[in-house]
Design a protein around this motif. Structure first.
Motif, PDB file in Angstrom:
ATOM      1  N   TYR A   1       0.963  -1.247  -0.059  1.00 17.09           N
ATOM      2  CA  TYR A   1      -0.022  -0.003   0.127  1.00 17.09           C
ATOM      3  C   TYR A   1       0.745   1.161   0.021  1.00 17.09           C
ATOM      4  O   TYR A   1       0.423   2.339   0.265  1.00 17.09           O
ATOM      5  N   ARG A   2       1.954   1.100  -0.304  1.00 20.36           N
ATOM      6  CA  ARG A   2       2.869   2.228  -0.219  1.00 20.36           C
ATOM      7  C   ARG A   2       2.586   2.968  -1.466  1.00 20.36           C
ATOM      8  O   ARG A   2       2.670   2.563  -2.755  1.00 20.36           O
ATOM      9  N   ASP A   3       2.332   4.508  -1.251  1.00 21.96           N
ATOM     10  CA  ASP A   3       2.195   5.408  -2.095  1.00 21.96           C
ATOM     11  C   ASP A   3       0.848   5.253  -3.078  1.00 21.96           C
ATOM     12  O   ASP A   3       1.003   5.559  -4.270  1.00 21.96           O
ATOM     13  N   VAL A   4       0.172   4.436  -2.743  1.00 28.33           N
ATOM     14  CA  VAL A   4      -1.210   4.470  -3.271  1.00 28.33           C
ATOM     15  C   VAL A   4      -2.303   5.354  -3.093  1.00 28.33           C
ATOM     16  O   VAL A   4      -2.023   5.992  -2.336  1.00 28.33           O
ATOM     17  N   THR A   5      -3.188   5.422  -4.044  1.00 30.09           N
ATOM     18  CA  THR A   5      -4.360   6.471  -3.888  1.00 30.09           C
ATOM     19  C   THR A   5      -5.621   5.764  -3.611  1.00 30.09           C
ATOM     20  O   THR A   5      -5.943   4.766  -4.383  1.00 30.09           O
ATOM     21  N   VAL A   6      -6.413   6.100  -2.415  1.00 35.82           N
ATOM     22  CA  VAL A   6      -7.535   5.309  -2.144  1.00 35.82           C
ATOM     23  C   VAL A   6      -8.697   6.132  -1.915  1.00 35.82           C
ATOM     24  O   VAL A   6      -8.514   7.443  -1.722  1.00 35.82           O
ATOM     25  N   PRO A   7     -10.007   5.767  -2.040  1.00 37.94           N
ATOM     26  CA  PRO A   7     -11.199   6.505  -2.123  1.00 37.94           C
ATOM     27  C   PRO A   7     -11.290   7.089  -0.406  1.00 37.94           C
ATOM     28  O   PRO A   7     -10.819   6.320   0.302  1.00 37.94           O
TER      29      PRO A   7
ATOM     30  N   ALA B   1      -9.480  13.729   3.682  1.00 42.22           N
ATOM     31  CA  ALA B   1      -9.720  13.864   2.112  1.00 42.22           C
ATOM     32  C   ALA B   1      -8.901  14.954   1.288  1.00 42.22           C
ATOM     33  O   ALA B   1      -8.994  16.013   1.664  1.00 42.22           O
ATOM     34  N   GLY B   2      -8.587  14.509   0.191  1.00 42.49           N
ATOM     35  CA  GLY B   2      -7.829  15.283  -0.950  1.00 42.49           C
ATOM     36  C   GLY B   2      -6.297  15.762  -0.248  1.00 42.49           C
ATOM     37  O   GLY B   2      -5.667  16.369  -0.883  1.00 42.49           O
ATOM     38  N   SER B   3      -5.727  14.955   0.571  1.00 45.34           N
ATOM     39  CA  SER B   3      -4.515  15.085   1.359  1.00 45.34           C
ATOM     40  C   SER B   3      -3.826  13.787   1.240  1.00 45.34           C
ATOM     41  O   SER B   3      -4.196  12.759   0.774  1.00 45.34           O
TER      42      SER B   3
ATOM     43  N   HIS C   1      -2.165   8.192  -0.506  1.00 44.15           N
ATOM     44  CA  HIS C   1      -2.959   9.506  -0.817  1.00 44.15           C
ATOM     45  C   HIS C   1      -4.483   9.256  -0.690  1.00 44.15           C
ATOM     46  O   HIS C   1      -4.962   8.284  -1.136  1.00 44.15           O
ATOM     47  N   VAL C   2      -5.157  10.256   0.042  1.00 39.60           N
ATOM     48  CA  VAL C   2      -6.769   9.917   0.003  1.00 39.60           C
ATOM     49  C   VAL C   2      -7.634  10.756  -0.782  1.00 39.60           C
ATOM     50  O   VAL C   2      -7.492  12.090  -0.843  1.00 39.60           O
ATOM     51  N   ASP C   3      -8.149  10.340  -1.956  1.00 38.85           N
ATOM     52  CA  ASP C   3      -9.013  10.938  -2.897  1.00 38.85           C
ATOM     53  C   ASP C   3     -10.352  11.198  -2.343  1.00 38.85           C
ATOM     54  O   ASP C   3     -10.875  10.456  -1.663  1.00 38.85           O
ATOM     55  N   GLU C   4     -10.759  12.457  -2.303  1.00 41.41           N
ATOM     56  CA  GLU C   4     -12.055  13.042  -1.850  1.00 41.41           C
ATOM     57  C   GLU C   4     -13.284  12.143  -2.499  1.00 41.41           C
ATOM     58  O   GLU C   4     -14.356  12.399  -2.267  1.00 41.41           O
ATOM     59  N   ARG C   5     -12.869  11.695  -3.897  1.00 41.13           N
ATOM     60  CA  ARG C   5     -14.176  10.993  -4.676  1.00 41.13           C
ATOM     61  C   ARG C   5     -14.338   9.623  -4.094  1.00 41.13           C
ATOM     62  O   ARG C   5     -13.372   8.763  -4.198  1.00 41.13           O
ATOM     63  N   PRO C   6     -15.500   9.471  -3.466  1.00 38.25           N
ATOM     64  CA  PRO C   6     -15.676   7.974  -3.128  1.00 38.25           C
ATOM     65  C   PRO C   6     -16.017   7.037  -4.172  1.00 38.25           C
ATOM     66  O   PRO C   6     -16.191   7.316  -5.204  1.00 38.25           O
TER      67      PRO C   6
END
Length: 495
Positions: A49-55, A107-109, A132-137
Motif C-alpha cells: 500500500y505504499r504510495d497508493v491512492t485510495v477513495p 480527504a484530498g491530502s 493519498h486519500v482521494d475525496e471522490r468515493p
C-alpha cells in the motif's frame, strides 16, 4: 434452594470472567518502538500500500511487514491532522471507526505512515511512506465470483458481494444451493445492484435475470444461434442485453510456462430484448467468416462495441487469431444496428479484448495480449486505454505489472476501476482498485483490503469478474435457489 445455588454459581462465573478480561485489558497497551535504529529503506509490506491512492470511503488498509519480526508497529499522521497507531505480532489491523475518521479528515491530502519492527537486534524504524486519500468515493460494493483456479472441474462456486466501506462479505448465490452446478457471467445494468443477470450451467441451467424482486429464468439456445447466451453487457436503458454466443473449447500446454488455452470454434454477437423475450436479428452480428465476441454498449446506448477476428482453422491456428476492437451504431428505438462497422483498435501483431467504455464516454479500456480472446491465462496480458475523441492511447504503465492483468470494470462515476491481476503469485486472480484521474492517467493501484492481511495466503480461490455496484444486492440467495428449483422457464425467440 437449588435455583439460588445455580444463580449464584452463574454470578461467580461472570465475575471471574470480568476479572480475567480486566487483567487482560490492562496488558493490551500499545507496544511502541524503544531505542529504534533508523533505516534508510521503506518497509516491505503486504499488501503493498505504499504510495497508493485510495477513495475516502475505503475500508481499513490492514497490512503486515513481511520481515521476520516478533512485533510490528505503525504510526499514521494526517496532513490535515489526526493520528492513528497500531501494533501487532503478525499483522496490523486498524480500528475501523478511527480509520474512517482519519480518512474523512484528510480527504484530498495524504497520510504518512511510519513502520517499525522488533527483531533479534531490537527495534528498527523504517523510512516513512504515504497513502493519498482521494475525496471522490468509490461505489460502495464489489461483486465477484470465487472459484478454485482449476481446469477440469469445480466444487464450490459462488457469487459474492463485498461492502467496500467495511469487510462485510455476503453471498448472492452459491452452487451448493443449486446442485453444485456452474454459476458464471454475472452482469449489472449501469452499476445498479437491482438489475442483474447470471448464468447457470448443467443442473438448473438457464439465464437468470433479476430486476428488483422479480427473477426470470430463460432458455436462450435457439435454432439460429450456436449456443446459449454467454458474455453479457446491459444497455443503459435496461431494455436490452448484448451478449456473445460461443462454441468454447480448451486445451492444455505441455510446457510449464503456459497452462492452458481457451478459444472459440466459432462465435457471434447478438442483442436480446429483455421485455419481448427475443433475440433481435436486426441487431445481431452472425457471420461465418469472422469470430465476434465480448460485446459492450456505450453508456449513452448509441454504440455497440465488440471484438472481431477473421475466422481461422481451430485449434490448429489458435495462436494466430488476433481480435480487433470495433463498434457499430445501435438504434435503441428500432432495436437495430446501423452499418458501417468502425474499427477503433486494429490487431496487427497483437490481440485486443474486453472493451469497456467509461460512463462519461471519454475512454475505452481494453486488454492486450499476444493472441486470442481469453487473456486470463496469458502472462503477457496488460490493460490498455484509448481516449475516444482523439483516439490517442493513455499511458497505463503504472496500472500494469509483470504478470497477467485481464478483466476490468468502471465505477459509476468514471473515476475508479477494478481489475483482475495475478501479480502477487502468478496463480490466483485478485482484485485491484485504481484511481483514474481526470486526464485518464492511472494512480498506483491497490489490492482489495481484507480484515486479515493473511487471508490471501489461505483463501485458495480466484476472484473472477469483479464488478462495481452502487449499493447492496438485496435479492435473497434463497429466492434465487427457489427460482432455480421451481417455476416456469421462458424459451427465448429469435426474430
Amino acid at each position: 434452594m437449588e435455583t439460588d445455588y445455580i444463580n449464584q454459581h452463574k454470578r461467580n462465573l461472570v465475575y471471574a470472567l470480568f476479572c480475567c478480561l480486566l487483567l487482560t485489558a490492562c496488558s493490551w497497551g500499545t507496544q511502541r518502538p524503544e531505542k529504534a535504529s533508523s533505516q534508510a529503506e521503506e518497509p516491505e509490506i503486504f499488501p503493498d500500500y505504499r504510495d497508493v491512492t485510495v477513495p475516502v470511503n475505503i475500508s481499513p488498509l490492514n497490512f503486515r511487514l513481511t520481515r521476520e519480526a516478533d512485533h510490528q508497529y505503525v504510526l499514521i499522521t494526517g496532513e490535515k491532522g489526526g493520528r492513528l497507531e497500531c501494533d501487532g505480532q503478525r499483522s496490523l489491523r486498524f480500528d475501523p471507526d478511527a480509520w474512517r475518521k482519519l480518512l474523512e479528515e484528510n480527504a484530498g491530502s495524504s497520510l504518512t505512515l511510519t513502520c517499525s519492527s522488533r527483531e533479534a537486534g531490537g527495534w528498527k524504524t523504517w523510512k516513512s511512506f504515504q497513502i493519498h486519500v482521494d475525496e471522490r468515493p468509490i461505489d460502495s460494493h464489489l461483486v465477484y465470483r470465487l472459484i478454485e483456479p482449476g481446469y477440469e472441474k469445480w466444487h464450490i462456486v459462488g457469487i459474492y458481494q463485498r461492502d467496500l466501506e467495511s469487510f462485510d462479505e455476503k453471498t448472492i448465490i452459491r452452487n451448493d444451493m443449486t446442485g453444485y452446478n456452474c454459476i458464471n457471467c454475472h452482469s449489472f445494468c449501469m452499476n445498479d445492484p437491482n438489475r442483474m443477470m447470471l448464468h447457470m450451467r448443467a443442473v438448473h441451467d438457464g439465464t437468470y435475470i433479476i430486476r428488483g424482486k422479480e427473477i426470470e429464468r430463460l432458455k436462450t439456445k435457439t435454432k439460429q444461434t450456436i449456443s446459449n447466451l454467454t458474455y453479457p453487457y446491459w444497455h443503459p436503458s435496461g431494455k436490452y442485453i448484448t451478449t456473445s454466443v460461443n462454441d468454447i473449447k480448451q486445451f492444455f500446454h505441455a510446457v510449464k510456462e503456459k497452462k492452458m488455452e481457451v478459444f472459440d470454434l466459432e462465435s457471434d454477437v447478438v442483442v436480446y430484448d429483455v421485455e419481448q423475450h427475443k433475440i433481435l436479428s436486426a441487431a445481431s452480428l452472425i457471420t461465418k467468416d469472422a469470430f465476434e465476441t465480448f460485446p459492450a454498449f456505450s453508456l449513452d446506448g448509441k454504440w455497440l462495441y465488440f471484438c472481431s477476428a477473421p475466422a481461422r482453422e481451430m485449434p490448429a491456428d489458435y495462436d494466430k487469431v488476433r481480435y480487433h476492437i470495433c463498434r457499430v451504431a445501435f438504434d435503441a428505438g428500432k432495436g437495430a444496428l446501423q452499418l458501417p462497422v468502425d474499427t477503433l483498435v486494429r490487431a496487427d501483431s497483437l490481440s485486443y479484448t474486453f472493451p469497456r467504455i467509461s460512463p462519461d464516454g471519454r475512454f475505452l479500456m481494453y486488454t492486450e495480449t499476444a493472441y486470442g480472446q481469453f487473456p486470463v491465462w496469458h502472462k503477457d496480458a496488460e490493460i490498455r486505454m484509448l481516449e475516444l475523441e482523439t483516439r490517442q492511447p493513455v499511458d497505463m504503465t503504472l496500472l500494469n505489472s509483470a504478470d497477467t492483468e485481464s478483466y476490468h470494470s468502471w465505477s459509476s462515476q468514471s473515476d475508479w476501476v477494478v481489475f483482475s491481476s495475478r501479480r502477487d503469485n502468478g496463480l490466483y486472480t485478485l482484485p485491484y482498485i485504481c484511481r483514474i484521474q481526470a486526464d485518464g492517467r492511472p494512480a498506483k493501484p491497490f489490492l482489495l483490503p481484507q480484515e486479515d492481511s493473511e487471508k490471501y495466503d489461505y483463501q485458495l480461490y480466484s476472484y473472477n469478474l469483479p464488478e462495481l455496484v452502487t449499493g447492496e444486492v438485496t435479492i435473497s440467495p434463497y429466492a434465487i435457489q427457489q427460482r432455480a428449483h421451481e417455476g416456469p422457464t421462458t424459451q427465448v425467440a429469435f426474430e
